[in-house]
Motif scaffolding. Structure first.
Motif, PDB file in Angstrom:
ATOM      1  N   ARG A 246       0.874  -1.257   0.089  1.00 34.05           N
ATOM      2  CA  ARG A 246       0.032   0.042   0.076  1.00 34.05           C
ATOM      3  C   ARG A 246       0.835   1.314  -0.010  1.00 34.05           C
ATOM      4  NH1 ARG A 246      -4.735   0.229   3.989  1.00 34.05           N
ATOM      5  NH2 ARG A 246      -3.507  -0.690   5.370  1.00 34.05           N
ATOM      6  N   TYR A 247       0.420   2.333  -0.748  1.00 34.52           N
ATOM      7  CA  TYR A 247       1.088   3.490  -0.619  1.00 34.52           C
ATOM      8  C   TYR A 247       1.003   4.355   0.682  1.00 34.52           C
ATOM      9  CZ  TYR A 247       0.322   3.060  -5.765  1.00 34.52           C
ATOM     10  OH  TYR A 247       0.515   2.748  -7.137  1.00 34.52           O
ATOM     11  N   CYS A 248       2.346   4.702   1.140  1.00 36.80           N
ATOM     12  CA  CYS A 248       2.461   5.291   2.405  1.00 36.80           C
ATOM     13  C   CYS A 248       3.294   6.560   2.504  1.00 36.80           C
ATOM     14  CB  CYS A 248       2.778   4.231   3.461  1.00 36.80           C
ATOM     15  SG  CYS A 248       4.532   3.527   3.120  1.00 36.80           S
ATOM     16  N   ASP A 249       3.566   7.044   3.484  1.00 38.20           N
ATOM     17  CA  ASP A 249       4.547   8.374   3.424  1.00 38.20           C
ATOM     18  C   ASP A 249       5.856   7.648   3.999  1.00 38.20           C
ATOM     19  OD1 ASP A 249       4.575   7.990   6.413  1.00 38.20           O
ATOM     20  OD2 ASP A 249       2.947   9.873   6.604  1.00 38.20           O
ATOM     21  N   ALA A 250       6.988   8.316   3.971  1.00 45.73           N
ATOM     22  CA  ALA A 250       8.281   7.782   4.360  1.00 45.73           C
ATOM     23  C   ALA A 250       8.236   7.109   5.705  1.00 45.73           C
ATOM     24  CB  ALA A 250       9.410   8.970   4.084  1.00 45.73           C
ATOM     25  N   SER A 251       7.383   7.617   6.758  1.00 45.92           N
ATOM     26  CA  SER A 251       7.481   6.905   7.885  1.00 45.92           C
ATOM     27  C   SER A 251       6.651   5.616   8.019  1.00 45.92           C
ATOM     28  CB  SER A 251       6.833   7.735   8.946  1.00 45.92           C
ATOM     29  OG  SER A 251       5.478   7.939   8.682  1.00 45.92           O
ATOM     30  N   GLY A 252       5.948   5.409   6.793  1.00 42.74           N
ATOM     31  CA  GLY A 252       5.205   4.064   6.805  1.00 42.74           C
ATOM     32  C   GLY A 252       3.781   4.271   7.051  1.00 42.74           C
ATOM     33  N   ALA A 253       3.201   5.566   7.347  1.00 43.46           N
ATOM     34  CA  ALA A 253       1.678   5.985   7.461  1.00 43.46           C
ATOM     35  C   ALA A 253       1.131   5.836   6.112  1.00 43.46           C
ATOM     36  CB  ALA A 253       1.739   7.085   8.331  1.00 43.46           C
ATOM     37  N   VAL A 254      -0.193   4.935   6.290  1.00 47.19           N
ATOM     38  CA  VAL A 254      -0.790   5.122   4.965  1.00 47.19           C
ATOM     39  C   VAL A 254      -1.794   6.139   5.052  1.00 47.19           C
ATOM     40  CG1 VAL A 254      -2.734   3.745   3.853  1.00 47.19           C
ATOM     41  CG2 VAL A 254      -0.672   2.448   4.733  1.00 47.19           C
ATOM     42  N   THR A 255      -1.688   7.086   4.442  1.00 41.61           N
ATOM     43  CA  THR A 255      -2.404   8.336   4.395  1.00 41.61           C
ATOM     44  C   THR A 255      -2.929   8.612   2.733  1.00 41.61           C
ATOM     45  OG1 THR A 255      -0.373   9.980   3.784  1.00 41.61           O
ATOM     46  CG2 THR A 255      -0.856   9.507   6.005  1.00 41.61           C
TER      47      THR A 255
ATOM     48  N   ILE B 208      -4.092   0.967  -2.083  1.00 40.52           N
ATOM     49  CA  ILE B 208      -3.530  -0.435  -2.603  1.00 40.52           C
ATOM     50  C   ILE B 208      -2.690   0.048  -3.873  1.00 40.52           C
ATOM     51  CG2 ILE B 208      -4.035  -2.596  -3.754  1.00 40.52           C
ATOM     52  CD1 ILE B 208      -6.701  -2.825  -2.027  1.00 40.52           C
ATOM     53  N   ALA B 209      -1.198  -0.383  -3.735  1.00 41.42           N
ATOM     54  CA  ALA B 209      -0.303  -0.385  -4.784  1.00 41.42           C
ATOM     55  C   ALA B 209      -0.226  -1.870  -5.421  1.00 41.42           C
ATOM     56  CB  ALA B 209       0.863   0.138  -4.383  1.00 41.42           C
ATOM     57  N   GLY B 210      -0.491  -2.740  -4.821  1.00 35.39           N
ATOM     58  CA  GLY B 210      -0.266  -4.499  -5.476  1.00 35.39           C
ATOM     59  C   GLY B 210      -1.015  -5.349  -4.513  1.00 35.39           C
ATOM     60  N   VAL B 211      -1.364  -6.447  -5.270  1.00 33.83           N
ATOM     61  CA  VAL B 211      -2.076  -7.543  -4.631  1.00 33.83           C
ATOM     62  C   VAL B 211      -1.568  -8.692  -5.254  1.00 33.83           C
ATOM     63  CG1 VAL B 211      -4.153  -6.073  -4.339  1.00 33.83           C
ATOM     64  CG2 VAL B 211      -4.055  -7.560  -6.418  1.00 33.83           C
ATOM     65  N   ALA B 212      -2.080  -9.949  -4.516  1.00 37.36           N
ATOM     66  CA  ALA B 212      -1.860 -11.194  -4.869  1.00 37.36           C
ATOM     67  C   ALA B 212      -2.970 -12.076  -5.169  1.00 37.36           C
ATOM     68  CB  ALA B 212      -0.850 -11.791  -3.662  1.00 37.36           C
ATOM     69  N   ASN B 213      -2.998 -13.126  -5.768  1.00 32.28           N
ATOM     70  CA  ASN B 213      -4.210 -14.078  -5.840  1.00 32.28           C
ATOM     71  C   ASN B 213      -4.432 -14.838  -4.569  1.00 32.28           C
ATOM     72  OD1 ASN B 213      -1.808 -15.812  -6.319  1.00 32.28           O
ATOM     73  ND2 ASN B 213      -2.712 -16.989  -7.875  1.00 32.28           N
ATOM     74  N   GLU B 214      -5.113 -15.564  -4.623  1.00 32.37           N
ATOM     75  CA  GLU B 214      -5.602 -16.613  -3.463  1.00 32.37           C
ATOM     76  C   GLU B 214      -4.526 -17.618  -2.930  1.00 32.37           C
ATOM     77  OE1 GLU B 214      -9.437 -18.389  -2.054  1.00 32.37           O
ATOM     78  OE2 GLU B 214     -10.249 -16.840  -3.579  1.00 32.37           O
ATOM     79  N   ARG B 215      -3.736 -17.934  -4.046  1.00 36.84           N
ATOM     80  CA  ARG B 215      -2.853 -18.762  -3.668  1.00 36.84           C
ATOM     81  C   ARG B 215      -1.473 -18.229  -3.643  1.00 36.84           C
ATOM     82  NH1 ARG B 215      -2.893 -23.162  -8.740  1.00 36.84           N
ATOM     83  NH2 ARG B 215      -1.255 -24.112  -7.632  1.00 36.84           N
ATOM     84  N   PHE B 216      -1.334 -17.103  -3.786  1.00 38.35           N
ATOM     85  CA  PHE B 216      -0.136 -16.115  -3.666  1.00 38.35           C
ATOM     86  C   PHE B 216       0.969 -16.908  -4.426  1.00 38.35           C
ATOM     87  CE2 PHE B 216      -2.246 -15.992   0.439  1.00 38.35           C
ATOM     88  CZ  PHE B 216      -2.206 -14.550   0.531  1.00 38.35           C
ATOM     89  N   ASN B 217       0.652 -17.214  -5.549  1.00 35.36           N
ATOM     90  CA  ASN B 217       1.684 -17.384  -6.556  1.00 35.36           C
ATOM     91  C   ASN B 217       1.679 -16.625  -7.951  1.00 35.36           C
ATOM     92  OD1 ASN B 217      -0.632 -18.645  -7.515  1.00 35.36           O
ATOM     93  ND2 ASN B 217       0.416 -19.728  -9.196  1.00 35.36           N
ATOM     94  N   VAL B 218       0.853 -15.516  -7.976  1.00 38.15           N
ATOM     95  CA  VAL B 218       0.686 -14.319  -8.738  1.00 38.15           C
ATOM     96  C   VAL B 218       0.421 -13.284  -7.887  1.00 38.15           C
ATOM     97  CG1 VAL B 218      -0.688 -13.489 -10.792  1.00 38.15           C
ATOM     98  CG2 VAL B 218      -0.545 -16.054 -10.328  1.00 38.15           C
ATOM     99  N   ALA B 219       1.550 -12.030  -8.398  1.00 37.46           N
ATOM    100  CA  ALA B 219       1.246 -10.873  -7.629  1.00 37.46           C
ATOM    101  C   ALA B 219       1.508  -9.831  -8.726  1.00 37.46           C
ATOM    102  CB  ALA B 219       2.159 -10.656  -6.483  1.00 37.46           C
ATOM    103  N   GLY B 220       0.938  -8.337  -8.648  1.00 32.84           N
ATOM    104  CA  GLY B 220       1.105  -7.497  -9.382  1.00 32.84           C
ATOM    105  C   GLY B 220       1.056  -5.987  -8.493  1.00 32.84           C
ATOM    106  N   LEU B 221       1.880  -5.254  -9.124  1.00 36.14           N
ATOM    107  CA  LEU B 221       1.994  -3.880  -8.618  1.00 36.14           C
ATOM    108  C   LEU B 221       2.294  -2.624  -9.652  1.00 36.14           C
ATOM    109  CD1 LEU B 221       5.571  -3.458  -6.596  1.00 36.14           C
ATOM    110  CD2 LEU B 221       5.019  -5.059  -8.308  1.00 36.14           C
ATOM    111  N   MET B 222       1.653  -1.709  -9.185  1.00 37.07           N
ATOM    112  CA  MET B 222       2.004  -0.374 -10.243  1.00 37.07           C
ATOM    113  C   MET B 222       3.384  -0.088  -9.819  1.00 37.07           C
ATOM    114  SD  MET B 222      -0.523  -0.489 -12.034  1.00 37.07           S
ATOM    115  CE  MET B 222      -0.086   1.007 -12.954  1.00 37.07           C
ATOM    116  N   PRO B 223       3.961   0.202  -9.008  1.00 32.34           N
ATOM    117  CA  PRO B 223       5.288   0.797  -8.773  1.00 32.34           C
ATOM    118  C   PRO B 223       6.381  -0.339  -9.377  1.00 32.34           C
ATOM    119  CG  PRO B 223       4.242   0.840  -6.815  1.00 32.34           C
ATOM    120  CD  PRO B 223       3.288  -0.009  -7.459  1.00 32.34           C
ATOM    121  N   HIS B 224       7.604   0.484  -9.701  1.00 37.83           N
ATOM    122  CA  HIS B 224       8.361  -0.419 -10.409  1.00 37.83           C
ATOM    123  C   HIS B 224       9.857  -0.973  -9.737  1.00 37.83           C
ATOM    124  CE1 HIS B 224       7.052   0.046 -14.556  1.00 37.83           C
ATOM    125  NE2 HIS B 224       6.677   1.303 -14.287  1.00 37.83           N
ATOM    126  N   PRO B 225       9.716  -2.007  -9.122  1.00 40.45           N
ATOM    127  CA  PRO B 225      10.893  -2.605  -8.540  1.00 40.45           C
ATOM    128  C   PRO B 225      11.738  -2.712  -9.433  1.00 40.45           C
ATOM    129  CG  PRO B 225       9.165  -4.233  -8.685  1.00 40.45           C
ATOM    130  CD  PRO B 225       8.637  -2.927  -8.977  1.00 40.45           C
TER     131      PRO B 225
END
Lengths: 236, 81
Positions: free
Chosen positions: A165-174, A186-203
């Motif tokens: 989830r998007y937060c500020d530098a201190s970790g607060a979700v605002t 929400i910036a990224g989610v997984a499926n129920e089995r946790f073998n598929v995930a996606g996120l908008m930010p770029h690791p």
């Protein structure tokens, strides 16, 4: 470990993903969208970009490409799949992940550094993420506003499928730290089995300190750990 | 024969585009605007001799599976001669 990085017409982060995997000492091969097999890949990365010009909806056309049928089979069999930015949109369109991404609430394309709070560390995508700080990653998207209906939101929260989830530098979700209006930040989610995930930010754009932050590395390192554990479990 | 498909954002989905157009209309002096929803219109030309009922069934499936995303959008399909 062998990563397959998909390549659609107008993918533009495919090389970044290949690089991010290779700097970790693992192999990454590009896979053209017309391929019907993933070969011997251990994991798949669906990269960012503007696949098929983002025509109709972001990811709507890519999901029907031959390679995505192979990715669906791979995911159904438990294979690890990570979607980044446009890759996240494609996985949502394909029904491999819950929800959808719509236009940013301010109608602006956002290209900036953001912070992410990790909500669930017990997944193949987050196990190596530092517990004690928000991770800093770049975003670059116009349609990254996460939406799901109330029942889906309640379900993915209850099951721990909200990974980032998007937060500020201190970790607060605002709300101020929410760049695009995503529900519950929400910036990224997984499926129920946790073998598929996606996120908008770029690791993938944040895998070396030279690039301003290497916080993205931990996501790829988590995947490598999970794959190595699977290999070890198979050998045992 | 033509298929006309109108796709609109679901009411629960944030529609900043509709909101912006609404604000602009208000600034231009058009009063009484209670809401604006910006969607898409797709027109499909059907080959001569196409069976209307079969086309309606097939395109309804296409609209649900591909032309719209049921998570965020509603659609209306109409086939006209």
């Amino acid at each position: 470990m062998r990563f397959a990085v998909l390549q659609f017409p107008a993918s533009n982060c495919d090389q970044d993903c290949v690089h991010a995997v290779r700097v970790l000492g693992h192999s990454a091969e590009l896979l053209w969208h017309k391929e019907t097999s993933l070969g011997s890949a251990d994991a798949v990365i669906v990269p960012g970009g503007f696949s098929y010009g983002d025509y109709l909806r972001c990811g709507a056309i890519a999901r029907f490409s031959p390679v995505m049928q192979a990715v669906k089979r791979f995911a159904d069999e438990g294979g690890l799949v990570l979607g980044i930015c446009n890759g996240f949109q494609i996985l949502c369109e394909a029904g491999l992940l819950p929800g959808a991404l719509v236009r940013n609430r301010d109608l602006q394309f956002h290209c900036e550094q953001i912070y992410l709070r990790t909500d669930n560390f017990s997944t193949p995508f987050t196990s190596r993420t530092p517990r004690d700080k928000a991770i800093k990653l770049p975003i670059a998207h116009g349609e990254g506003c996460y939406f799901a209906d109330p029942a889906t939101l309640a379900s993915i929260q209850a099951k721990g499928q909200v990974l980032w989830r998007y937060c500020d530098a201190s970790g607060a979700v605002t709300d101020a730290a929410n760049p695009n209006g995503s529900l519950l930040n929400i910036a990224g989610v997984a499926n129920e089995r946790f073998n598929v995930a996606g996120l908008m930010p770029h690791p993938d754009r944040a895998s070396e300190a030279l690039l301003g932050t290497d916080d993205g590395r931990s996501i790829f390192e988590s995947m490598v750990d999970a794959l190595q554990q699977r290999t070890a479990a198979k050998a045992a | 024969m033509k298929a006309k498909i109108v796709i609109t954002p679901k009411k629960a989905v944030l529609d900043p585009q509709g909101k912006t157009v609404q604000t602009a209309l208000e600034h231009m002096g058009y009063t009484g605007v209670a809401g604006v929803h910006v969607g898409k219109y797709i027109e499909i030309d059907l080959a001569p001799g196409t069976d209307k009922a079969a086309a309606a069934t097939a395109l309804d499936e296409a609209a649900r599976k591909f032309l719209s995303n049921p998570v965020i959008e509603d659609y209306k399909l109409e086939i006209v001669d």
